[in-house]
Design a protein around this motif. Structure first.
Motif, PDB file in Angstrom:
ATOM      1  N   ILE A 376      16.650 152.135 -18.179  1.00  0.00           N
ATOM      2  CA  ILE A 376      15.277 152.641 -18.154  1.00  0.00           C
ATOM      3  C   ILE A 376      14.791 152.855 -19.575  1.00  0.00           C
ATOM      4  N   THR A 377      13.816 152.071 -19.983  1.00  0.00           N
ATOM      5  CA  THR A 377      13.264 152.181 -21.343  1.00  0.00           C
ATOM      6  C   THR A 377      11.836 152.725 -21.371  1.00  0.00           C
ATOM      7  N   GLU A 378      11.147 152.640 -20.234  1.00  0.00           N
ATOM      8  CA  GLU A 378       9.751 153.090 -20.176  1.00  0.00           C
ATOM      9  C   GLU A 378       9.556 154.039 -18.992  1.00  0.00           C
ATOM     10  N   PRO A 379       9.807 155.330 -19.180  1.00  0.00           N
ATOM     11  CA  PRO A 379       9.633 156.279 -18.074  1.00  0.00           C
ATOM     12  C   PRO A 379       8.190 156.399 -17.594  1.00  0.00           C
ATOM     13  N   GLY A 380       7.227 156.059 -18.468  1.00  0.00           N
ATOM     14  CA  GLY A 380       5.824 156.136 -18.085  1.00  0.00           C
ATOM     15  C   GLY A 380       5.463 155.208 -16.942  1.00  0.00           C
ATOM     16  N   ALA A 381       6.238 154.125 -16.783  1.00  0.00           N
ATOM     17  CA  ALA A 381       5.966 153.197 -15.680  1.00  0.00           C
ATOM     18  C   ALA A 381       6.170 153.883 -14.325  1.00  0.00           C
ATOM     19  N   PHE A 382       7.098 154.837 -14.281  1.00  0.00           N
ATOM     20  CA  PHE A 382       7.328 155.572 -13.039  1.00  0.00           C
ATOM     21  C   PHE A 382       6.171 156.531 -12.743  1.00  0.00           C
ATOM     22  N   ALA A 383       5.481 156.962 -13.788  1.00  0.00           N
ATOM     23  CA  ALA A 383       4.295 157.808 -13.574  1.00  0.00           C
ATOM     24  C   ALA A 383       3.200 157.006 -12.875  1.00  0.00           C
ATOM     25  N   ILE A 384       3.031 155.748 -13.268  1.00  0.00           N
ATOM     26  CA  ILE A 384       2.024 154.886 -12.628  1.00  0.00           C
ATOM     27  C   ILE A 384       2.402 154.639 -11.175  1.00  0.00           C
ATOM     28  N   ALA A 385       3.689 154.346 -10.938  1.00  0.00           N
ATOM     29  CA  ALA A 385       4.140 154.115  -9.566  1.00  0.00           C
ATOM     30  C   ALA A 385       4.003 155.385  -8.730  1.00  0.00           C
ATOM     31  N   GLY A 386       4.222 156.534  -9.375  1.00  0.00           N
ATOM     32  CA  GLY A 386       4.119 157.810  -8.671  1.00  0.00           C
ATOM     33  C   GLY A 386       2.726 158.111  -8.163  1.00  0.00           C
ATOM     34  N   MET A 387       1.701 157.631  -8.854  1.00  0.00           N
ATOM     35  CA  MET A 387       0.330 157.842  -8.402  1.00  0.00           C
ATOM     36  C   MET A 387       0.137 157.294  -6.995  1.00  0.00           C
ATOM     37  N   GLY A 388       0.665 156.104  -6.776  1.00  0.00           N
ATOM     38  CA  GLY A 388       0.507 155.492  -5.458  1.00  0.00           C
ATOM     39  C   GLY A 388       1.489 156.024  -4.440  1.00  0.00           C
ATOM     40  N   GLY A 389       2.670 156.476  -4.895  1.00  0.00           N
ATOM     41  CA  GLY A 389       3.716 156.920  -3.986  1.00  0.00           C
ATOM     42  C   GLY A 389       3.329 158.130  -3.166  1.00  0.00           C
ATOM     43  N   LEU A 390       2.828 159.166  -3.826  1.00  0.00           N
ATOM     44  CA  LEU A 390       2.455 160.378  -3.091  1.00  0.00           C
ATOM     45  C   LEU A 390       1.237 160.125  -2.206  1.00  0.00           C
ATOM     46  N   PHE A 391       0.309 159.312  -2.682  1.00  0.00           N
ATOM     47  CA  PHE A 391      -0.858 158.953  -1.873  1.00  0.00           C
ATOM     48  C   PHE A 391      -0.420 158.249  -0.592  1.00  0.00           C
ATOM     49  N   ALA A 392       0.513 157.298  -0.725  1.00  0.00           N
ATOM     50  CA  ALA A 392       0.986 156.554   0.445  1.00  0.00           C
ATOM     51  C   ALA A 392       1.697 157.469   1.432  1.00  0.00           C
ATOM     52  N   ALA A 393       2.445 158.448   0.922  1.00  0.00           N
ATOM     53  CA  ALA A 393       3.203 159.339   1.795  1.00  0.00           C
ATOM     54  C   ALA A 393       2.305 160.314   2.538  1.00  0.00           C
ATOM     55  N   THR A 394       1.242 160.773   1.895  1.00  0.00           N
ATOM     56  CA  THR A 394       0.380 161.781   2.517  1.00  0.00           C
ATOM     57  C   THR A 394      -0.704 161.149   3.383  1.00  0.00           C
ATOM     58  N   VAL A 395      -1.393 160.156   2.866  1.00  0.00           N
ATOM     59  CA  VAL A 395      -2.500 159.518   3.579  1.00  0.00           C
ATOM     60  C   VAL A 395      -1.986 158.437   4.535  1.00  0.00           C
ATOM     61  N   ARG A 396      -0.792 157.919   4.267  1.00  0.00           N
ATOM     62  CA  ARG A 396      -0.175 156.851   5.047  1.00  0.00           C
ATOM     63  C   ARG A 396      -1.034 155.594   4.990  1.00  0.00           C
TER      64      ARG A 396
END
Length: 479
Positions: A376-396
């Motif tokens: 893992i060299t770019e932890p910020g990429a997980f921040a971008i993925a995280g934006m969609g992850g929580l949205f997908a889990a809550t709103v489905r």
């Protein structure tokens, strides 16, 4: 032969025009969708600029009266308190359905279960949203934009007296236009209606075209008033290494669990507030004044835990916080989001959810980098993925989450890790029995409406028995 080809071409155009204009209903619906998109984009743009203007006026008042020895946060308390209390009052007094994000109301209206009183909702949602968001509460403007756009769609339906099926299509078109304009994301606006409102949306070629046209026109209008840049300015990441995709899947699993509990906490918070005010107006307004005071102070002392959180996303993704700070901020912002959205204030939860997803995604990336520095060299990429992850889990709505993040950040090369994260989040949430937040909110709204109706019927029956049922009450019941 040379003359025959132009004649065939001309006849083809003529035939197309005749078919287009003889199908009056479809043609009218298409043109009304364009008009609705223009209006929805204009309303969203005014709403966006209005929030900025109200926020600036609030800060100007705070600094004007805080020039002496009085701390700025102390000056902010009464100003924000009055703003929030006013927002709560006009919502409860004139259009209670304008409280919250308004998206469940639109889904209920598309099913024919909820009324759309656009004459009340448009001004109340607009003014109430300006005051609530401008006071510093942790709310987003996207939900209100969706409700405003949908109510514009119903307004046009009523004016032109279209049929029931076409009115539903225009309602959906307005909702798509509102979301597209709010996020500067036309594809996400279209997909939100098709994916999130799939059980209510009446699919047909014409209704789908209506949604497309409205979203496109609303986005164009919004970009004319603002600019064509992405809503959030973050690092542009290249395609991640394939051997890191497993980390994104684990991140999605984490969001699946978080999303279930986040939805439960939203509903629990709403129940707590309801047990306090029990529908009584001045108790409800008192809660608004109290929350306004809290967030007025926080907006000066700790702005990272107030407001919608959109402005926080670039700082988080840019690596400005350590792991401990990310965890603390995630927990505190979760609390302030629940405190704000659960109260019934006229504001949405889209943006706060995206901010929370960014925080947890960045925390996951920082920890993964510490444990696997060679991978893992770019932890910020997980921040971008995280934006969609929580949205997908809550709103489905995983596809909407993917498109929304891509359009908001212009990170088109992050599509594969976003798909993996959102898929993992949705799979876990569904396996553990989680349900979409807007479905649960709509069910709660319908249940409370039925309870209120039964109580009203009981009260009238008791008034008849006691002789308090007047002629005026009878006239009201008939109307």
């Amino acid at each position: 032969m040379k003359i025959a080809v132009p004649l065939v071409f001309i006849n083809g155009i003529k035939s197309f025009i005749e078919r287009f204009f003889t199908r009056k209903s479809s043609a009218l619906l298409i043109w009304l969708s364009v008009f609705i998109g223009l209006l929805a984009g204009g309303v969203s743009a005014l709403f966006d600029h209005g929030i900025i203007l109200v926020s600036e006026m609030r800060l100007e008042l705070i600094h004007r009266y805080g020039e002496g020895d009085i701390p700025l946060w102390l000056i902010a308390i009464p100003i924000s308190s009055i703003m929030a209390a006013t927002a709560f009052y006009i919502t409860h007094r004139f259009a209670p359905e304008a409280g919250g994000s308004g998206i469940p109301e639109i889904e209920g209206a598309m099913e024919g279960m909820r009324p759309v009183r656009w004459k009340r909702v448009i001004p109340v949602k607009f003014m109430g949203g300006l005051l609530a968001l401008g006071s510093g509460m942790a709310l987003g403007r996207e939900g209100p934009s969706v409700q405003l756009g949908a109510n514009v769609g119903r307004m046009i339906s009523d004016i032109f007296k279209v049929g029931k099926v076409d009115a539903q299509a225009l309602l959906a078109a307005g909702a798509a236009g509102g979301l597209a304009a709010a996020f500067n994301a036309p594809l996400a606006g279209i997909m939100f209606v098709i994916e999130e409102m799939r059980s209510q949306f009446n699919y047909s070629l014409t209704s789908t075209k209506s949604v497309f046209l409205s979203a496109v026109m609303a986005t164009i209008v919004m970009r004319v008033f603002t600019d064509q840049d992405a809503v959030v300015t973050v690092t542009q990441y290249s395609h991640p290494d394939l051997h890191t995709l497993g980390f994104y899947l684990v991140l999605g699993f984490c969001f699946g669990v978080i999303g279930i509990y986040f939805n439960k906490m939203i509903l629990a918070t709403q129940d707590i507030y309801l047990s306090i005010h029990k529908g009584r107006r001045w108790y409800f307004v008192g809660i608004g004044a109290f929350l306004g005071a809290i967030f007025g102070a926080l907006s000066i002392v700790a702005p990272d835990v107030a407001f919608s959180g959109i402005e926080l996303i670039p700082h988080v993704e840019g690596g400005h916080f350590l792991a401990g700070g990310l965890l603390l901020l995630f927990l505190v912002r979760t609390f302030t989001t629940l405190l704000s959205f659960g109260s019934g204030a006229p504001g949405g939860v889209f943006a706060p959810t995206l901010a929370l997803g960014t925080l947890f995604g960045m925390l996951f990336g920082v920890i993964a980098q510490a444990l696997f520095p060679d991978l893992i060299t770019e932890p910020g990429a997980f921040a971008i993925a995280g934006m969609g992850g929580l949205f997908a889990a809550t709103v489905r709505a995983p596809i909407t989450g993917i498109l929304l993040v891509i359009e908001m950040t212009s990170n088109y090369e992050m599509i594969l890790p976003l798909i993996v994260t959102c898929l993992g989040a949705t799979m876990v949430a569904q396996t553990l029995g989680g349900r979409p937040i807007y479905t649960q909110l709509l069910e709660r709204t319908l249940k409370l409406a039925m309870r209120a109706k039964r109580q009203e019927t009981t009260d009238k029956a008791m008034d008849r028995i006691s002789g308090k049922y007047t002629k005026h009450d009878k006239q009201e019941e008939k109307s």
